[in-house]
Design a protein around this motif. Sequence first.
Motif, PDB file in Angstrom:
ATOM      1  N   GLU A  18       2.945   6.360 -23.356  1.00 33.46           N
ATOM      2  CA  GLU A  18       3.284   7.023 -22.022  1.00 33.46           C
ATOM      3  C   GLU A  18       1.966   7.303 -21.294  1.00 33.46           C
ATOM      4  O   GLU A  18       1.936   7.328 -20.038  1.00 33.46           O
ATOM      5  CB  GLU A  18       4.068   8.354 -22.452  1.00 33.46           C
ATOM      6  CG  GLU A  18       5.410   8.182 -22.876  1.00 33.46           C
ATOM      7  CD  GLU A  18       6.077   9.334 -23.573  1.00 33.46           C
ATOM      8  OE1 GLU A  18       7.307   9.410 -23.611  1.00 33.46           O
ATOM      9  OE2 GLU A  18       5.376  10.311 -23.935  1.00 33.46           O
ATOM     10  N   LYS A  19       0.896   7.602 -21.967  1.00 30.79           N
ATOM     11  CA  LYS A  19      -0.304   7.794 -21.148  1.00 30.79           C
ATOM     12  C   LYS A  19      -0.980   6.631 -20.492  1.00 30.79           C
ATOM     13  O   LYS A  19      -1.507   6.586 -19.556  1.00 30.79           O
ATOM     14  CB  LYS A  19      -1.353   8.220 -22.228  1.00 30.79           C
ATOM     15  CG  LYS A  19      -0.965   9.850 -22.655  1.00 30.79           C
ATOM     16  CD  LYS A  19      -2.106  10.222 -23.655  1.00 30.79           C
ATOM     17  CE  LYS A  19      -1.850  11.686 -24.256  1.00 30.79           C
ATOM     18  NZ  LYS A  19      -2.652  11.835 -25.590  1.00 30.79           N
ATOM     19  N   VAL A  20      -0.680   5.450 -21.322  1.00 31.42           N
ATOM     20  CA  VAL A  20      -1.222   4.336 -20.523  1.00 31.42           C
ATOM     21  C   VAL A  20      -0.172   4.031 -19.513  1.00 31.42           C
ATOM     22  O   VAL A  20      -1.006   3.357 -18.436  1.00 31.42           O
ATOM     23  CB  VAL A  20      -1.097   3.171 -21.708  1.00 31.42           C
ATOM     24  CG1 VAL A  20      -1.423   1.747 -21.084  1.00 31.42           C
ATOM     25  CG2 VAL A  20      -2.330   3.225 -22.760  1.00 31.42           C
ATOM     26  N   GLY A  21       0.845   3.998 -19.351  1.00 32.72           N
ATOM     27  CA  GLY A  21       1.773   3.726 -18.360  1.00 32.72           C
ATOM     28  C   GLY A  21       1.408   4.496 -17.178  1.00 32.72           C
ATOM     29  O   GLY A  21       1.727   4.123 -16.227  1.00 32.72           O
ATOM     30  N   GLN A  22       0.996   5.790 -17.328  1.00 31.64           N
ATOM     31  CA  GLN A  22       0.858   6.463 -16.175  1.00 31.64           C
ATOM     32  C   GLN A  22      -0.274   6.107 -15.336  1.00 31.64           C
ATOM     33  O   GLN A  22      -0.788   6.386 -14.274  1.00 31.64           O
ATOM     34  CB  GLN A  22       0.308   7.668 -16.600  1.00 31.64           C
ATOM     35  CG  GLN A  22       1.368   8.697 -17.343  1.00 31.64           C
ATOM     36  CD  GLN A  22       2.673   8.914 -16.345  1.00 31.64           C
ATOM     37  OE1 GLN A  22       2.352   9.673 -15.212  1.00 31.64           O
ATOM     38  NE2 GLN A  22       3.723   8.412 -16.338  1.00 31.64           N
ATOM     39  N   LEU A  23      -1.119   5.064 -16.030  1.00 34.06           N
ATOM     40  CA  LEU A  23      -2.224   4.225 -15.274  1.00 34.06           C
ATOM     41  C   LEU A  23      -1.811   3.515 -14.253  1.00 34.06           C
ATOM     42  O   LEU A  23      -2.895   3.111 -13.601  1.00 34.06           O
ATOM     43  CB  LEU A  23      -3.325   3.747 -16.195  1.00 34.06           C
ATOM     44  CG  LEU A  23      -3.998   4.913 -17.141  1.00 34.06           C
ATOM     45  CD1 LEU A  23      -5.015   4.072 -18.253  1.00 34.06           C
ATOM     46  CD2 LEU A  23      -4.866   5.941 -16.589  1.00 34.06           C
ATOM     47  N   PHE A  24      -0.795   2.863 -14.420  1.00 33.43           N
ATOM     48  CA  PHE A  24      -0.288   1.793 -13.468  1.00 33.43           C
ATOM     49  C   PHE A  24       0.403   2.107 -12.372  1.00 33.43           C
ATOM     50  O   PHE A  24       1.277   3.200 -12.379  1.00 33.43           O
ATOM     51  CB  PHE A  24       0.483   0.817 -14.380  1.00 33.43           C
ATOM     52  CG  PHE A  24      -0.361   0.206 -15.319  1.00 33.43           C
ATOM     53  CD1 PHE A  24      -0.989  -0.988 -14.921  1.00 33.43           C
ATOM     54  CD2 PHE A  24      -0.369   0.689 -16.581  1.00 33.43           C
ATOM     55  CE1 PHE A  24      -1.560  -1.621 -15.932  1.00 33.43           C
ATOM     56  CE2 PHE A  24      -1.211  -0.030 -17.654  1.00 33.43           C
ATOM     57  CZ  PHE A  24      -1.875  -1.242 -17.304  1.00 33.43           C
ATOM     58  N   MET A  25       0.429   1.621 -11.035  1.00 33.65           N
ATOM     59  CA  MET A  25       0.970   1.751  -9.720  1.00 33.65           C
ATOM     60  C   MET A  25       1.289   0.366  -9.345  1.00 33.65           C
ATOM     61  O   MET A  25       0.760   0.179  -8.320  1.00 33.65           O
ATOM     62  CB  MET A  25       0.151   2.762  -8.974  1.00 33.65           C
ATOM     63  CG  MET A  25       0.604   3.207  -7.744  1.00 33.65           C
ATOM     64  SD  MET A  25      -0.433   4.088  -6.808  1.00 33.65           S
ATOM     65  CE  MET A  25      -1.700   3.132  -6.066  1.00 33.65           C
ATOM     66  N   PRO A  26       2.465  -0.245  -9.666  1.00 37.08           N
ATOM     67  CA  PRO A  26       2.796  -1.390  -9.165  1.00 37.08           C
ATOM     68  C   PRO A  26       3.491  -1.228  -7.535  1.00 37.08           C
ATOM     69  O   PRO A  26       3.548  -0.031  -7.222  1.00 37.08           O
ATOM     70  CB  PRO A  26       4.074  -1.707  -9.860  1.00 37.08           C
ATOM     71  CG  PRO A  26       4.554  -0.508 -10.451  1.00 37.08           C
ATOM     72  CD  PRO A  26       3.357   0.706 -10.489  1.00 37.08           C
ATOM     73  N   ALA A  27       3.240  -2.106  -6.829  1.00 42.23           N
ATOM     74  CA  ALA A  27       3.649  -2.426  -5.469  1.00 42.23           C
ATOM     75  C   ALA A  27       5.235  -2.347  -5.362  1.00 42.23           C
ATOM     76  O   ALA A  27       5.765  -3.116  -6.078  1.00 42.23           O
ATOM     77  CB  ALA A  27       3.079  -3.522  -4.578  1.00 42.23           C
ATOM     78  N   ALA A  61       0.949  -6.429   2.692  1.00 39.56           N
ATOM     79  CA  ALA A  61       0.117  -6.085   1.549  1.00 39.56           C
ATOM     80  C   ALA A  61      -0.952  -7.134   1.367  1.00 39.56           C
ATOM     81  O   ALA A  61      -1.850  -6.792   0.963  1.00 39.56           O
ATOM     82  CB  ALA A  61       1.106  -5.978   0.318  1.00 39.56           C
ATOM     83  N   ALA A  62      -0.441  -8.456   1.569  1.00 39.65           N
ATOM     84  CA  ALA A  62      -1.411  -9.512   1.369  1.00 39.65           C
ATOM     85  C   ALA A  62      -2.542  -9.586   2.451  1.00 39.65           C
ATOM     86  O   ALA A  62      -3.576  -9.896   2.151  1.00 39.65           O
ATOM     87  CB  ALA A  62      -0.578 -10.794   1.617  1.00 39.65           C
ATOM     88  N   THR A  63      -2.206  -8.984   3.828  1.00 38.72           N
ATOM     89  CA  THR A  63      -3.176  -8.983   4.765  1.00 38.72           C
ATOM     90  C   THR A  63      -4.258  -7.635   4.191  1.00 38.72           C
ATOM     91  O   THR A  63      -5.485  -8.018   4.424  1.00 38.72           O
ATOM     92  CB  THR A  63      -2.544  -8.522   6.091  1.00 38.72           C
ATOM     93  OG1 THR A  63      -1.439  -9.747   6.315  1.00 38.72           O
ATOM     94  CG2 THR A  63      -3.726  -8.438   6.987  1.00 38.72           C
ATOM     95  N   ASN A  64      -3.716  -6.625   3.804  1.00 38.55           N
ATOM     96  CA  ASN A  64      -4.623  -5.701   3.173  1.00 38.55           C
ATOM     97  C   ASN A  64      -5.626  -6.133   2.253  1.00 38.55           C
ATOM     98  O   ASN A  64      -6.828  -6.023   2.326  1.00 38.55           O
ATOM     99  CB  ASN A  64      -3.836  -4.599   2.776  1.00 38.55           C
ATOM    100  CG  ASN A  64      -3.074  -3.688   3.903  1.00 38.55           C
ATOM    101  OD1 ASN A  64      -3.364  -3.748   5.179  1.00 38.55           O
ATOM    102  ND2 ASN A  64      -2.187  -3.259   3.558  1.00 38.55           N
ATOM    103  N   PHE A  65      -5.011  -6.758   1.241  1.00 37.30           N
ATOM    104  CA  PHE A  65      -5.922  -7.278   0.342  1.00 37.30           C
ATOM    105  C   PHE A  65      -6.763  -8.242   0.626  1.00 37.30           C
ATOM    106  O   PHE A  65      -7.861  -8.275   0.202  1.00 37.30           O
ATOM    107  CB  PHE A  65      -4.899  -7.989  -0.881  1.00 37.30           C
ATOM    108  CG  PHE A  65      -5.518  -8.808  -1.967  1.00 37.30           C
ATOM    109  CD1 PHE A  65      -6.104  -7.894  -2.852  1.00 37.30           C
ATOM    110  CD2 PHE A  65      -5.746  -9.950  -2.112  1.00 37.30           C
ATOM    111  CE1 PHE A  65      -6.850  -8.735  -3.948  1.00 37.30           C
ATOM    112  CE2 PHE A  65      -6.342 -10.677  -2.948  1.00 37.30           C
ATOM    113  CZ  PHE A  65      -7.118  -9.867  -3.928  1.00 37.30           C
ATOM    114  N   GLU A  66      -6.352  -9.165   1.558  1.00 37.33           N
ATOM    115  CA  GLU A  66      -7.264 -10.386   1.989  1.00 37.33           C
ATOM    116  C   GLU A  66      -8.678  -9.748   2.779  1.00 37.33           C
ATOM    117  O   GLU A  66      -9.779 -10.086   2.626  1.00 37.33           O
ATOM    118  CB  GLU A  66      -6.682 -11.200   2.948  1.00 37.33           C
ATOM    119  CG  GLU A  66      -5.875 -12.100   2.105  1.00 37.33           C
ATOM    120  CD  GLU A  66      -6.489 -13.018   0.877  1.00 37.33           C
ATOM    121  OE1 GLU A  66      -7.579 -13.500   1.231  1.00 37.33           O
ATOM    122  OE2 GLU A  66      -6.148 -13.174  -0.189  1.00 37.33           O
TER     123      GLU A  66
END
Length: 74
Positions: A18-27, A61-66
Amino acid sequence: MPNILPYSKATETLNLAEKVGQLFMPAAFINDTEEEIQQLEKLIKEHHIGSLCFFHSRASAATNFEGKKKNSLQ
């Protein structure tokens, strides 16, 4: 809405997964299909994902990343 634990309580009660899962933020995207939404729900339920990052579209999202990638190379 789920009960939000204070940090001190969360560190005592959450297990390691649960602690590790809290580190992730998918799009997440406003025009996602039902299948993509179900995949996000599965991540939240099974992997305890901490949050979602919402984008207008996959193209934006791709434009922001690029743009960030080009700026970091300069």
